[in-house]
Design a protein around this motif. Structure first.
Motif, mmCIF file in Angstrom:
data_model
loop_
_atom_site.group_PDB
_atom_site.id
_atom_site.type_symbol
_atom_site.label_atom_id
_atom_site.label_comp_id
_atom_site.label_asym_id
_atom_site.label_seq_id
_atom_site.Cartn_x
_atom_site.Cartn_y
_atom_site.Cartn_z
ATOM 1 N N LEU A 40 5.713 3.926 12.162
ATOM 2 C CA LEU A 40 5.626 2.487 10.749
ATOM 3 C C LEU A 40 4.371 2.232 10.142
ATOM 4 N N GLN A 41 4.596 2.712 8.708
ATOM 5 C CA GLN A 41 2.981 2.506 8.248
ATOM 6 C C GLN A 41 2.882 1.632 7.023
ATOM 7 N N ARG A 42 1.942 1.126 7.147
ATOM 8 C CA ARG A 42 2.307 0.025 5.888
ATOM 9 C C ARG A 42 1.071 0.668 4.950
ATOM 10 N N CYS A 43 1.756 0.380 3.361
ATOM 11 C CA CYS A 43 0.775 0.461 2.086
ATOM 12 C C CYS A 43 -0.272 -0.861 1.813
ATOM 13 N N ILE A 44 -0.623 1.044 1.563
ATOM 14 C CA ILE A 44 -2.584 -0.492 1.481
ATOM 15 C C ILE A 44 -2.554 -1.016 -0.130
ATOM 16 N N GLU A 45 -1.884 -0.617 -0.920
ATOM 17 C CA GLU A 45 -1.787 -1.259 -2.690
ATOM 18 C C GLU A 45 -0.917 -2.159 -2.722
ATOM 19 N N VAL A 46 0.105 -2.222 -1.617
ATOM 20 C CA VAL A 46 1.026 -3.506 -2.028
ATOM 21 C C VAL A 46 1.702 -3.798 -1.011
ATOM 22 N N LYS A 47 1.531 -5.672 -0.584
ATOM 23 C CA LYS A 47 1.696 -6.034 0.411
ATOM 24 C C LYS A 47 3.340 -6.086 0.982
ATOM 25 N N GLY A 48 3.532 -5.938 1.923
ATOM 26 C CA GLY A 48 4.430 -6.347 2.334
ATOM 27 C C GLY A 48 6.028 -4.842 1.926
#
Length: 108
Positions: A40-48
């Motif tokens: 699972l990767q979390r986006c750096i630019e867009v929260k959520g």
């Protein structure tokens, strides 16, 4: 190997809860036949925003073995209420791989 991708948009303010629930749900998916790995990767630019990548031996392992299993109902219960909109899931097969990728990062 098949790579399942899902672009997940988690409702604002529920990111931490989602990540905790995902950790619990990970034991479900990893127990299924044909499962290889997931991340699972979390986006750096867009929260959520998240990207889920799941590697399966075959597309049937995902679409039939997992999606049509009783365990999938628990996966849905744990995770599906976090998404808005509901994610699009697609499947990919490797065509080429190049670059400086550490050996432990390459799935054969």
């Amino acid at each position: 190997m098949i790579l399942e991708t899902a672009y997940l948009q988690v409702k604002r303010g529920l990111e931490h809860e989602f990540e905790e629930a995902f950790h619990k749900a990970s034991t479900i998916i990893s127990s299924k036949n044909g499962y290889i790995s997931h991340e699972l990767q979390r986006c750096i630019e867009v929260k959520g925003n998240y990207l889920l990548l799941v590697r399966w031996e075959t597309i049937e392992d995902h679409m039939i073995g997992f999606r049509q299993s009783d365990e999938y109902q628990e996966w849905k219960r744990l995770l599906h209420h976090f998404y808005d909109p509901f994610p699009t899931v697609e499947h990919f097969e490797r065509v080429a791989i190049e670059g400086r990728i550490p050996c432990d990062q390459v799935m054969k």
